[in-house]
Design a protein around this motif. Sequence first.
Motif, short mmCIF file in Angstrom:
data_model
loop_
_atom_site.label_atom_id
_atom_site.label_comp_id
_atom_site.label_asym_id
_atom_site.label_seq_id
_atom_site.Cartn_x
_atom_site.Cartn_y
_atom_site.Cartn_z
N CYS A 16 40.67 33.39 45.50
CA CYS A 16 41.15 33.73 44.15
C CYS A 16 42.26 34.77 44.16
O CYS A 16 42.90 35.00 43.11
CB CYS A 16 39.98 34.25 43.31
N LYS A 17 42.49 35.44 45.30
CA LYS A 17 43.54 36.46 45.43
C LYS A 17 43.31 37.63 44.48
O LYS A 17 44.24 38.10 43.82
CB LYS A 17 44.93 35.84 45.19
N ILE A 18 42.06 38.11 44.40
CA ILE A 18 41.73 39.26 43.55
C ILE A 18 40.74 40.15 44.30
O ILE A 18 40.11 39.72 45.28
CB ILE A 18 41.14 38.83 42.20
N PHE A 19 40.58 41.39 43.82
CA PHE A 19 39.57 42.31 44.34
C PHE A 19 38.34 42.28 43.43
O PHE A 19 38.46 42.23 42.19
CB PHE A 19 40.12 43.74 44.40
N ILE A 20 37.13 42.34 44.05
CA ILE A 20 35.87 42.41 43.31
C ILE A 20 35.03 43.55 43.88
O ILE A 20 35.30 44.05 44.98
CB ILE A 20 35.09 41.08 43.40
N ALA A 21 34.05 43.97 43.12
CA ALA A 21 33.20 45.07 43.57
C ALA A 21 32.43 44.67 44.82
O ALA A 21 31.93 43.54 44.93
CB ALA A 21 32.23 45.48 42.46
N ASN A 22 32.35 45.59 45.76
CA ASN A 22 31.73 45.30 47.05
C ASN A 22 30.22 45.59 46.99
O ASN A 22 29.71 46.53 47.61
CB ASN A 22 32.40 46.13 48.14
N ASN A 23 29.51 44.73 46.22
CA ASN A 23 28.05 44.82 46.19
C ASN A 23 27.51 43.40 46.06
O ASN A 23 28.21 42.49 45.57
CB ASN A 23 27.57 45.70 45.03
N PRO A 24 26.30 43.18 46.49
CA PRO A 24 25.77 41.80 46.52
C PRO A 24 25.76 41.12 45.15
O PRO A 24 26.05 39.92 45.05
CB PRO A 24 24.35 41.99 47.06
N PHE A 25 25.43 41.85 44.12
CA PHE A 25 25.35 41.23 42.80
C PHE A 25 26.73 40.74 42.34
O PHE A 25 26.88 39.61 41.85
CB PHE A 25 24.76 42.23 41.80
N SER A 26 27.78 41.58 42.49
CA SER A 26 29.13 41.20 42.05
C SER A 26 29.67 40.03 42.88
O SER A 26 30.30 39.11 42.36
CB SER A 26 30.06 42.40 42.15
N ILE A 27 29.41 40.08 44.19
CA ILE A 27 29.89 39.00 45.05
C ILE A 27 29.21 37.69 44.69
O ILE A 27 29.87 36.64 44.60
CB ILE A 27 29.63 39.37 46.53
N ARG A 28 27.92 37.73 44.47
CA ARG A 28 27.19 36.51 44.12
C ARG A 28 27.66 35.97 42.78
O ARG A 28 27.85 34.75 42.62
CB ARG A 28 25.68 36.83 44.06
N THR A 29 27.85 36.83 41.83
CA THR A 29 28.31 36.40 40.50
C THR A 29 29.69 35.76 40.59
O THR A 29 29.96 34.72 39.95
CB THR A 29 28.34 37.59 39.54
#
Length: 246
Positions: A16-29
């Motif tokens: 997706c070429k974006i940054f996301i929060a580095n935690n399991p919940f955010s990555i899974r979502t």
Amino acid sequence: MTEYWVSQGNKWCDFCKIFIANNPFSIRTHELGKRHKDNVTKRLSTMQKESDAKDKEQQQAARALQQIEAKAKKSYQKDLENSQRNVDGDTSAAPGDGWVFDSTSGYCYDKSTGLYYDSNSGFYYSDGLGKWVTQEEAYKSVQTSKTDVGQSSTSQTKAPPAAETAVPAIKGGPAPGRVVTKPLNPMRPIKGTPAPSAVAVNKRKREDKKPKVISKEEEAALKAREAARKRVEDREKPLMGLYRTY
């Protein structure tokens, strides 16, 4: 014991070429989202197309190599047959009668015309042209050379005798007309005499002039100017000592 807050940082999603929060919940979502799934599908489709194009290019290269090898093998077999025919002295490929196989050059040779014939290409060669040409150009060159040789032999037989073409000798004697001993160019010296300098040649002779007669008015004016010069010298003479050091 005191607890410290530690930043978890961000995670980069390459699809997706974006940054996301580095935690399991955010990555899974994010991975379960529709946008991420669509981007993964596009990436896999692009990779599949690139792989298919690469395979097709490799197949075309392999097919081209096979064709090149087949042509090379066919040409090699033909060269073997021609070399064996040349070794045996076969003249069946000659264009006509009078041709003899020349083992030195490997071509058919016609002694009457001086031409070489290549059975593989069908071209002719002669020392006069210095290159391989078609049959028409080769025989045309031979005919031209024969015509030139005939014309040269005819001109030699009709040459006039030496007695008629001899140049009459010039008899000695005095030169006709007036002999000029002085050169037209003053800068050019006569043989046996030194060359005049440019200053001497271009120098004009000054005419003798009579002394100029001075009138009484001019004489009085000269005397007055001389008296004025003396007065100025007498007036400035005491000032000359100001710059003297004692």
